[in-house]
Design an enzyme around this catalytic site. Structure first.
Site, short mmCIF file in Angstrom:
data_model
loop_
_atom_site.label_atom_id
_atom_site.label_comp_id
_atom_site.label_asym_id
_atom_site.label_seq_id
_atom_site.Cartn_x
_atom_site.Cartn_y
_atom_site.Cartn_z
N MET A 36 11.30 -18.87 -42.01
CA MET A 36 10.04 -19.59 -41.78
C MET A 36 9.65 -20.43 -43.01
SD MET A 36 7.86 -16.64 -39.78
CE MET A 36 8.29 -15.30 -40.90
N LYS A 89 4.80 -18.03 -29.51
CA LYS A 89 3.74 -18.69 -30.27
C LYS A 89 4.24 -20.07 -30.63
CE LYS A 89 2.21 -14.36 -32.25
NZ LYS A 89 3.45 -13.58 -32.16
N ASP A 116 9.70 -13.97 -26.73
CA ASP A 116 9.25 -14.98 -27.68
C ASP A 116 9.87 -16.33 -27.37
OD1 ASP A 116 7.82 -13.22 -29.16
OD2 ASP A 116 9.36 -12.88 -30.68
N1 SAH Z 1 12.83 -11.30 -36.28
C1 SAH Z 1 13.56 -12.52 -36.58
C2 SAH Z 1 12.79 -13.42 -37.52
C3 SAH Z 1 11.47 -13.91 -36.95
S1 SAH Z 1 10.72 -15.11 -37.97
C4 SAH Z 1 14.92 -12.16 -37.13
O1 SAH Z 1 15.16 -11.00 -37.49
O2 SAH Z 1 15.77 -13.04 -37.16
C5 SAH Z 1 11.39 -16.61 -37.32
C6 SAH Z 1 12.31 -17.24 -38.33
O3 SAH Z 1 13.62 -16.69 -38.23
C7 SAH Z 1 12.52 -18.72 -38.14
O4 SAH Z 1 11.47 -19.46 -38.70
C8 SAH Z 1 13.81 -18.93 -38.90
O5 SAH Z 1 13.60 -18.93 -40.30
C9 SAH Z 1 14.57 -17.66 -38.55
N2 SAH Z 1 15.45 -17.86 -37.39
C10 SAH Z 1 15.31 -17.33 -36.18
N3 SAH Z 1 16.32 -17.71 -35.36
C11 SAH Z 1 17.11 -18.52 -36.10
C12 SAH Z 1 18.32 -19.24 -35.85
N4 SAH Z 1 18.92 -19.20 -34.65
N5 SAH Z 1 18.84 -19.95 -36.85
C13 SAH Z 1 18.29 -19.99 -38.06
N6 SAH Z 1 17.16 -19.34 -38.37
C14 SAH Z 1 16.57 -18.61 -37.40
#
Ligand code: SAH
Length: 244
Positions: free
Chosen positions: A169, A57, A35
C-alpha cells in the site's frame, strides 16, 4: 463448534496460488464475502449457487469495516457456510484480526485459513527473493499507507535495520517513503523493485534506484521491495503464462 465462518486468504491473484483448503471451502460455500483485490479466477472456484458479496473498499465507495464485521456476524448466525475471502493472507494488513474479534465477541465459531501474502509472492514473481544468503538476512513488511490516528512507520529507524524492506500500500506515498529512508541513511543507490498486479496477466515490474522511486510510474496494487535483493531477477519467464 463447527466453524460457520472462514476467514480465508486468497493469495496474490493467480488462482493456482490458493491453498487446497481455500479451494475446498470456496467450493462448499453458501456465501462468499470478498474484497476488491480478489480476482474473477479465484471467485470462479466458488460453488455455482454461492452468493457473492463484494465489500471491496474502493475510492468513492467505502464499505466501513464495522459494516463488514456485522455482516459476517449476521451471516454466521444464519447457519450458512460463509467464506470471507481476502487478498493474500487475512492477517497481513487484511483487517482479518478485527473481523475475528467481532466473531469472537458474538460467539460465532470461525477459522482462519492463511494465504500466500503478496509481501512474499509479489517479489518472487519478479524473481526477487526477500532473503538471500550473504545479501539480506531479514525482511520487514510495512504499510506505506498513513491512517489518521494510527502510529506511522518510523522510516528513518527502518533505514538502519538492514535487510529487505517490503512496502504494501505504498504507491501513493512512495516519494515520502524514499525521502524518509534516505534521510535515515539508506543509500540513494539502493535497488528497488516494484511489482504491480503480481501473478496476474496484468503483472508489471518496475526497477529503479531508491532516489528514482518518486519519479518511477507505478500503479496500485503494487508491492515495493527495497534493498540489495531487488537487483536480483531470478526468473526464466520472459512472459508469464498460465490460467489466471
Ligand atoms: N492481505 C494482503 C495485503 C492487503 S493490503 C496480503 O497478504 O497480500 C493490499 C496491498 O497488498 C496492496 O496495496 C499491495 O501493496 C499488495 N498487493 C496485493 N495484491 C497484490 C498483487 N497482486 N501484486 C502486488 N501487490 C499486491
Amino acid at each position: 463448534m463447527t466453524p460457520r465462518v472462514a476467514l480465508v486468504g486468497a493469495g496474490p491473484g493467480d488462482p493456482d496460488l490458493l491453498t487446497v483448503k481455500a479451494a475446498r471451502l470456496l467450493a462448499a460455500a453458501d456465501v462468499v464475502v470478498h474484497d476488491a483485490l480478489v480476482g474473477d479466477g479465484v471467485l470462479a472456484l466458488a460453488a455455482p449457487h454461492a452468493e457473492l458479496i463484494d465489500v471491496g473498499k474502493r475510492p468513492g465507495r467505502p464499505v466501513p469495516q464495522e459494516l463488514i464485521s456485522s455482516l459476517l456476524v449476521e451471516l454466521g448466525r444464519s447457519g450458512k457456510r460463509v467464506v470471507r475471502l481476502k487478498g493474500g493472507d487475512p492477517f497481513v494488513f487484511g483487517r482479518g484480526g478485527e473481523e475475528a474479534q467481532a466473531l469472537l465477541a458474538a460467539g460465532i465459531a470461525f477459522e482462519v485459513v492463511p494465504g500466500i501474502t503478496s509481501a512474499v509472492a509479489a517479489p518472487a514473481a519478479a524473481g526477487v527473493p526477500v532473503t538471500h544468503r550473504g545479501v539480506a538476512a531479514s525482511f520487514t513488511v510495512v504499510t506505506g499507507h498513513r491512517r489518521a490516528g494510527e502510529p506511522d512507520v518510523d522510516w528513518r529507524s527502518l533505514a538502519r535495520v538492514g535487510g529487505t524492506v517490503v512496502v504494501l500500500m505504498g504507491v501513493s506515498e512512495r516519494a515520502t517513503i524514499a525521502a524518509e529512508l534516505m534521510a535515515g541513511g539508506l543509500d540513494p543507490a539502493t535497488p528497488v523493485a516494484a511489482v504491480q498486479s503480481a501473478t496476474t496477466f496484468d503483472q508489471v515490474v518496475a526497477r529503479c534506484r531508491l532516489d528514482e522511486l518518486a519519479a518511477t510510474p507505478i500503479e496500485p496494487p503494487a508491492t515495493i521491495v527495497i534493498g540489495p535483493v531487488a537487483a536480483l531477477a531470478l526468473t526464466t519467464d520472459a512472459v508469464r503464462a498460465g490460467a489466471r
